[in-house]
Design a protein around this motif. Structure first.
Motif, PDB file in Angstrom:
ATOM      1  N   ASN A  63      -6.166  -9.541   7.240  1.00 62.36           N
ATOM      2  CA  ASN A  63      -4.861  -9.454   6.781  1.00 62.36           C
ATOM      3  C   ASN A  63      -4.945 -10.822   5.914  1.00 62.36           C
ATOM      4  O   ASN A  63      -4.695 -10.609   4.633  1.00 62.36           O
ATOM      5  N   PHE A  66      -7.215 -10.103   2.851  1.00 64.75           N
ATOM      6  CA  PHE A  66      -6.302  -9.159   1.700  1.00 64.75           C
ATOM      7  C   PHE A  66      -5.519 -10.129   0.726  1.00 64.75           C
ATOM      8  O   PHE A  66      -5.369  -9.976  -0.372  1.00 64.75           O
ATOM      9  N   ASN A 351       3.593   2.340  -1.062  1.00 60.43           N
ATOM     10  CA  ASN A 351       3.376   2.409   0.324  1.00 60.43           C
ATOM     11  C   ASN A 351       4.308   2.916   1.124  1.00 60.43           C
ATOM     12  O   ASN A 351       4.201   3.813   2.333  1.00 60.43           O
ATOM     13  N   VAL A 396       2.543  -7.516   6.094  1.00 54.95           N
ATOM     14  CA  VAL A 396       1.399  -6.805   5.992  1.00 54.95           C
ATOM     15  C   VAL A 396       1.751  -5.352   5.880  1.00 54.95           C
ATOM     16  O   VAL A 396       1.133  -4.533   5.341  1.00 54.95           O
ATOM     17  N   ARG A 400       0.447  -3.620   2.652  1.00 52.34           N
ATOM     18  CA  ARG A 400      -0.924  -3.088   2.958  1.00 52.34           C
ATOM     19  C   ARG A 400      -0.902  -1.709   3.642  1.00 52.34           C
ATOM     20  O   ARG A 400      -2.022  -0.929   3.427  1.00 52.34           O
TER      21      ARG A 400
END
Length: 420
Positions: A63, A66, A351, A396, A400
């Motif tokens: 993470n 990223f 997302n 996150v 993500r």
């Protein structure tokens, strides 16, 4: 002044990295809520002590990488722009040929090569960490081969996009973003159509599923879902990773149902059928087309914003950066920087939509298979194979995760009431 901008940008990046490190390693809470401890959601019920420790460590590092990689790319684009490196690449290209297409190819090659070199340390670090945690099984030579394929596929795609884009900027100085959006739609559909049969085979070998009995069961499910597939493919991912995956991609006659060989080796037949039912749920609920519609709408907004921001930015600073006008190829880092920032800013929204669709596909899989146990065990196996966090930190999740967290997915299945 340029040195001040560069210094401030680097300091800002370092401060951001420190803040994200502190958040992920010291402040973020990833524990399972007290009420769910001891249930199927609790990783302590299906991971041993060492696996629990490794999953937390690996997830935190992954993470962090990223959150470091994306602004690192922004920093790269900003620095080569303000120091005139991009203008130098354009000057080299202009001295090489009088033909626009050739100049575009040469400029993009130098920019792509520089980007590849600058981004390589983070990519290699990610690879070595993945190897050390036994997620990746790939050799360095195999990894480099994939990186070079990535480079040329990306270069070829970008060459087409950038050559057309800058032609439109010259042709329609005020409305180029609208013309680009109009051409982007058929190009995106074309890329989706050729992805399974042209691009994917560059990286891996695809062949019909060897287990014909399993293939028959999957195709029967596909027939119920009206998916036009005559074969199920398996792909040799075990030479690259210990992770598990399966998917349905492509559109029309090029739709493909694909299983990683790692999935076939490590999951039971019931778990595989549950995962395939999930993937088919996306097809049944038209998520590909809904996603395309959303992408097209966001692209229109994004291109319009990019055009306005580039115009203002270059009007104020273009001379200092040796970028004469927006139609100059040397302005490309500004375009890439702005679009990358906008994509990152939009990722919580995209997302969130993706997580909703994935949750709907989970529901479809439960209802189709009527097998809650297989669903729970498949998600537990995915968690174990990928050393994933069941309950990742909030930032996150929103930046993500295109899937619900494993906590949410397993809890949903565990609590789902099957049709009697």
């Amino acid at each position: 002044m340029i040195r001040k901008w560069a210094f401030r940008a680097i300091v800002l990046y370092l401060l951001f990295g420190i803040a994200m490190y502190a958040y992920l390693f010291f402040f973020a809470n990833t524990a399972v809520p007290e009420a769910l401890r001891g249930t199927a959601v609790d990783p302590a019920t299906f991971l041993n002590g060492r696996e629990l420790m490794l999953s937390e460590d690996y997830s935190r590092i992954r993470n962090l990488l990223f959150f470091l990689a994306t602004p690192y790319e922004w920093l790269f684009y900003f620095l080569i722009l303000i120091f005139g490196v991009s203008a130098t690449f354009e000057r080299w290209a202009n001295h090489t040929s009088k033909f626009y297409v050739i100049r575009s190819a040469i400029y993009l090659f130098w920019l792509s090569l520089t980007s590849f070199i600058i981004m390589f340390p983070l990519s290699y670090l990610s690879f070595t960490i993945s190897k050390s945690y036994q997620i990746s099984t790939q050799t360095f030579s195999g990894w480099m081969k994939d990186k070079l394929i990535d480079f040329w596929v990306s270069y070829g795609t970008m060459f087409v996009v950038i050559t057309v884009l800058y032609f439109l900027i010259k042709k329609f100085p005020k409305r180029w973003w609208l013309a680009a959006w109009g051409l982007m739609i058929p190009f995106s559909i074309f890329m989706m159509f050729i992805q399974p049969v042209v691009i994917d085979p560059l990286y891996n070998d695809f062949y019909p599923l060897k287990d014909k009995e399993l293939e028959t069961k999957i195709l029967e499910m596909a027939d119920k879902a009206n998916i036009p597939a005559e074969h199920v493919y398996e792909v040799d991912m075990s030479t690259k990773t210990n992770s598990l995956n399966a998917y349905v991609n492509g559109i029309g006659s090029n739709s493909r149902i694909v299983l990683w060989d790692t999935t076939l080796e490590r999951l039971s037949e019931e778990e595989i059928l549950f995962i395939m039912a999930h993937e088919m749920g996306h097809y049944v609920e038209k998520h590909i087309y809904i996603g395309m519609a959303g992408y097209i709408l966001l692209s229109l907004i994004g291109l319009w914003l990019t055009a306005k921001l580039m115009e203002r930015w270059l009007a104020r600073r273009g001379k200092e950066w040796k970028v004469e006008k927006m139609s100059s190829l040397s302005s490309l880092p500004a375009f890439l920087l702005i679009t990358s920032v906008l994509l990152f800013a939009a990722s919580p929204l995209t997302n969130m939509v993706s997580r909703y669709q994935e949750s709907r596909a989970d529901t479809y899989a439960i209802e189709m298979t009527q097998d809650k146990e297989a669903g729970i065990e498949s998600f537990q196996s995915l968690t174990k194979a990928g050393l994933s966090q069941v309950n990742p930190p909030y930032l996150v999740k929103i930046f993500r995760y295109g899937h619900p967290t494993m906590l949410e997915r397993i809890k949903k299945i565990d609590e789902y009431e099957l049709n009697k």
